[in-house]
Design an enzyme around this catalytic site. Sequence first.
Site, PDB file in Angstrom:
ATOM      1  CG  ASP A  32     -76.457  79.084  -2.072  1.00 31.37           C
ATOM      2  OD1 ASP A  32     -75.632  78.275  -1.085  1.00 31.37           O
ATOM      3  OD2 ASP A  32     -77.520  78.188  -2.526  1.00 31.37           O
ATOM      4  CD  GLU A  34     -70.708  84.586   2.761  1.00 29.60           C
ATOM      5  OE1 GLU A  34     -70.122  85.274   3.677  1.00 29.60           O
ATOM      6  OE2 GLU A  34     -71.162  83.811   3.237  1.00 29.60           O
ATOM      7  CE1 TYR A  35     -67.934  77.491  -4.159  1.00 27.36           C
ATOM      8  CE2 TYR A  35     -69.198  77.914  -6.208  1.00 27.36           C
ATOM      9  CZ  TYR A  35     -68.589  77.433  -5.101  1.00 27.36           C
ATOM     10  OH  TYR A  35     -67.949  76.498  -6.599  1.00 27.36           O
ATOM     11  CG  ASP A  36     -73.112  82.537  -6.604  1.00 28.61           C
ATOM     12  OD1 ASP A  36     -72.855  81.496  -6.415  1.00 28.61           O
ATOM     13  OD2 ASP A  36     -74.936  82.346  -6.567  1.00 28.61           O
ATOM     14  CB  SER A  81     -68.404  42.190 -13.157  1.00 29.94           C
ATOM     15  OG  SER A  81     -68.517  40.950 -13.157  1.00 29.94           O
ATOM     16  CG  LEU A  82     -68.857  42.980  -7.584  1.00 30.38           C
ATOM     17  CD1 LEU A  82     -70.417  43.769  -6.698  1.00 30.38           C
ATOM     18  CD2 LEU A  82     -67.927  42.205  -6.217  1.00 30.38           C
ATOM     19  CD  GLU A 116     -68.438  49.144  -0.223  1.00 29.88           C
ATOM     20  OE1 GLU A 116     -68.767  49.111  -0.912  1.00 29.88           O
ATOM     21  OE2 GLU A 116     -67.406  49.117   0.567  1.00 29.88           O
ATOM     22  CE  LYS A 118     -74.350  44.999  -8.310  1.00 32.11           C
ATOM     23  NZ  LYS A 118     -74.459  46.024  -9.321  1.00 32.11           N
ATOM     24  CG  ASP A 120     -78.753  49.259 -10.661  1.00 27.68           C
ATOM     25  OD1 ASP A 120     -78.303  48.923 -11.881  1.00 27.68           O
ATOM     26  OD2 ASP A 120     -79.805  49.087 -11.321  1.00 27.68           O
ATOM     27  NE  ARG A 139     -67.006  46.309 -15.093  1.00 32.19           N
ATOM     28  CZ  ARG A 139     -67.855  45.561 -15.685  1.00 32.19           C
ATOM     29  NH1 ARG A 139     -68.737  45.932 -16.574  1.00 32.19           N
ATOM     30  NH2 ARG A 139     -67.411  44.106 -15.783  1.00 32.19           N
ATOM     31  CE  LYS A 296     -67.191  46.370  -2.482  1.00 34.76           C
ATOM     32  NZ  LYS A 296     -66.743  47.558  -2.531  1.00 34.76           N
ATOM     33  CE  LYS A 320     -77.621  42.772  -9.179  1.00 33.86           C
ATOM     34  NZ  LYS A 320     -77.890  41.902 -10.357  1.00 33.86           N
ATOM     35  CB  CYS A 414    -110.620  67.894 -21.785  1.00 35.53           C
ATOM     36  SG  CYS A 414    -111.043  67.727 -19.072  1.00 35.53           S
ATOM     37  CB  CYS A 416    -114.556  66.912 -17.270  1.00 38.36           C
ATOM     38  SG  CYS A 416    -114.229  67.756 -18.509  1.00 38.36           S
ATOM     39  CB  CYS A 438    -111.775  71.645 -16.285  1.00 36.80           C
ATOM     40  SG  CYS A 438    -111.296  69.797 -16.515  1.00 36.80           S
TER      41      CYS A 438
HETATM   42  S1  IVH Z   1     -67.171  46.594  -6.150  1.00 35.06           S
HETATM   43  C1  IVH Z   1     -64.648  43.974  -7.585  1.00 35.06           C
HETATM   44  N1  IVH Z   1     -68.758  48.009  -4.550  1.00 35.06           N
HETATM   45  O1  IVH Z   1     -71.423  46.676  -9.355  1.00 35.06           O
HETATM   46  C2  IVH Z   1     -65.708  44.047  -7.035  1.00 35.06           C
HETATM   47  N2  IVH Z   1     -69.167  47.276  -6.639  1.00 35.06           N
HETATM   48  O2  IVH Z   1     -70.958  44.037 -10.781  1.00 35.06           O
HETATM   49  C3  IVH Z   1     -65.683  45.346  -7.938  1.00 35.06           C
HETATM   50  N3  IVH Z   1     -71.270  48.650  -7.713  1.00 35.06           N
HETATM   51  O3  IVH Z   1     -68.885  47.135 -11.725  1.00 35.06           O
HETATM   52  C4  IVH Z   1     -67.014  46.514  -7.607  1.00 35.06           C
HETATM   53  N4  IVH Z   1     -71.772  49.701  -5.727  1.00 35.06           N
HETATM   54  O4  IVH Z   1     -70.220  49.371 -10.851  1.00 35.06           O
HETATM   55  C5  IVH Z   1     -68.508  47.470  -5.921  1.00 35.06           C
HETATM   56  N5  IVH Z   1     -69.922  49.438  -2.930  1.00 35.06           N
HETATM   57  C6  IVH Z   1     -70.250  48.672  -4.512  1.00 35.06           C
HETATM   58  C7  IVH Z   1     -70.148  48.578  -5.399  1.00 35.06           C
HETATM   59  C8  IVH Z   1     -70.082  47.938  -7.711  1.00 35.06           C
HETATM   60  C9  IVH Z   1     -72.031  49.330  -6.532  1.00 35.06           C
HETATM   61  C10 IVH Z   1     -71.228  48.184  -8.940  1.00 35.06           C
HETATM   62  C11 IVH Z   1     -69.569  47.979  -9.947  1.00 35.06           C
HETATM   63  C12 IVH Z   1     -69.574  47.124 -10.292  1.00 35.06           C
HETATM   64  C13 IVH Z   1     -70.902  46.510 -10.580  1.00 35.06           C
HETATM   65  C14 IVH Z   1     -69.773  44.686  -9.777  1.00 35.06           C
END
Ligand code: IVH
Length: 678
Positions: A32, A34-36, A81-82, A116, A118, A120, A139, A296, A320, A414, A416, A438
């Site tokens: 760190d 050296e980085y600094d 979205s999905l 993958e 998902k 949050d 988005r 996917k 989900k 308190c 107690c 206490c």
């Molecule tokens: S693919 C059409 N991959 O989920 C494909 N989305 O409901 C679009 N998200 O708004 C997204 N992890 O914010 C994809 N590995 C992942 C994801 C992911 C989280 C979220 C993303 C998107 C929402 C879709």
Amino acid sequence: MSDIQEKVDQLRDELNHHLYRYHTLDDPIISDVEYDKLFHELRQIEENHPELITPDSPTQRVGSEPLDSFEKVTHLLPMTSLGNAFDDADAQNWLDRVIRRLPDWYDVNDIEFVVEPKIDGLAVAMVYENGTLVQAATRGNGRIGENVTANIRTINVVPLRIPAEKEKLSPPERIEIRGEVYMPLNAFNAFNQQQLQKGERVYANPRNSAAGSLRQLDSKITAQRPLSFFAYAIGYVEGAEVRTHGDALDYMQALGHPINSDILRTKDFDEVLSFIHQWMEKRDQLDYDADGAVIKINDLTLQKYLGVVGNTPRWAIAYKFPAQEATTKLLNIEVNVGRTGQVTPYAVLEPVNIGGVTVRQATLHNFEDLAKKDIRKNDTVIIKRAGDVIPQVVKPILDLRPDDSSPYAPPKQCPCEHQTPLVQFGEEVAWFCTNALCPAQLIRQIEYFVSRPAMNIDGFGSKIGEQVAKASLVQDIADIYFLTREQLLALEGFAEKKADKILEAIEASKQQPFDRVITGLGIRYVGSVVSLFLVQAFSDIFALQKATQAELESIDGIGPRIAESIVEWFSQATNQAVILKLQKAGVTLTQSTQPTENQSQVLAGLTFVVTGTLPTLSRSEAKALIKQHGGKVTGSVSKKTNYLLAGEKAGSKLTKAQSLNISVIDEEILNTLITKDS
Ligand code: IVH
């Protein structure tokens, strides 16, 4: 090009490379300090030549001038979205729909899937032109988002310029990288704690916290938030060919973008499902909140062919995970007195199952938050549990509130028997009991002193702590060492065997290393990692006791808040007495057994990865220990890994290490490695 410009370019390349090694690969090659040094050199030049400052300079990650509002950005390609699946049958239905629409030039058996997590957080799209990040947008509604470029620039894992990796890969002319900005769970918990202490807003979950942090008009605030990012798709690319989703992930990774390490590519749909089920099981062990998995179709041509319905693509689905929220009745609001005297409210609940775990209590953070949400006894409340985060009360359901309910009145004293009036310090929202005698605090202090990260006194559970405190046998943690057989035998539930076993364990704990003793003292902000820093700097407890605020602050990893807390703790006469008693008892109060110079070399040249639950150390402690002995710790298993330190419930890292023939060791073997040469 002028010499100075050349120097600036070189420094930026170098810094970008080190940032990438550190944050994305978790495998730094310089210290760190050296980085600094490099960073300051660049900043100095930029200060003297402001005309050379560019937005992609690593110095710009600290944030820039606040905005009045976010500019709107129209996405060239909408961010969809999905669709959701909630069980295997839903997922199978999705696959059936895909198969039904399959063009005749495509063989069902050729369909390949990528799975993958998902994550949050919140979706962003980042545009790079000739390797430089020029725009990042949220988005929004899918078509129009907000321009958050300045904020995205502050996220360390996001390359400001590609290739960060210095591969011989020329950047594409234009590429849009899509992915998720999120807050890692550990960082979220620590951040909330910090907010609490500063009396500032506490976020309900990592998602809100990530969103709130990213949508700051002042990017200097975002810069202080522990945000991270995973790339999961290419929106569009000019100047490179990508044929499959897997290719896209590899390509983004080569460009220096972080990609999740737990991704499955397979043609076997059963494997897809079993992978997702494994995910559900281990979601609590991840350092991020995953609310599902995304399946996917790998082939981008097929993706395109399948297309989009409404705003959800046919080629992907979100599987989900079961909800982590539940509704239950709040039976009572009680308060807890912590070992530092902090008094916090918590909810006693009618037991409720959330994601396979029975929840009986939930945090209410602090009295202010509780008042703001107006949570009352007998309310029906929404409880949320996510990953490692302590279950919390989200809000009451007002429609279900009984007529005779009244607002909660916070205690003034308190709980107690001393009923000491509670006080607040400075701007903090927290309330404290400052009575050194206490008993409620004492019980927590004992609990902490004997716990695994501290003195690890086997068999000395919370119940015994409470018994010895209530019987006044122990008035401070050091008194534990003066307990007698007769005293223990007089307590309820103690027979000779049990008493002897406890006394033996107490005796054995005197050999625990110095850093564990410091941890056990329970000084605010001083946990096992800080304790390791302290024993490297101070050879014995009396040297530490004499240390000034400035001396403490000069230690790497110790800031003003920790330093102040240490000085304050040692200034108290009652604590000084504890130290003398511990000395009299023969507890290890020096670092003499292993001189630091020897210690730091034993693991030099070796690279470790840590995974799973270890018997006595937490993962961060194990990492600190390895580093302390000169070893290197990285986040993922590769051919360069020498040892995988694995505990219980080790997952994919273990499988990978085995497939690469990497030595897998446990905590005990690590200990032998460390003590071998000393
Ligand atoms: S693919 C059409 N991959 O989920 C494909 N989305 O409901 C679009 N998200 O708004 C997204 N992890 O914010 C994809 N590995 C992942 C994801 C992911 C989280 C979220 C993303 C998107 C929402 C879709």
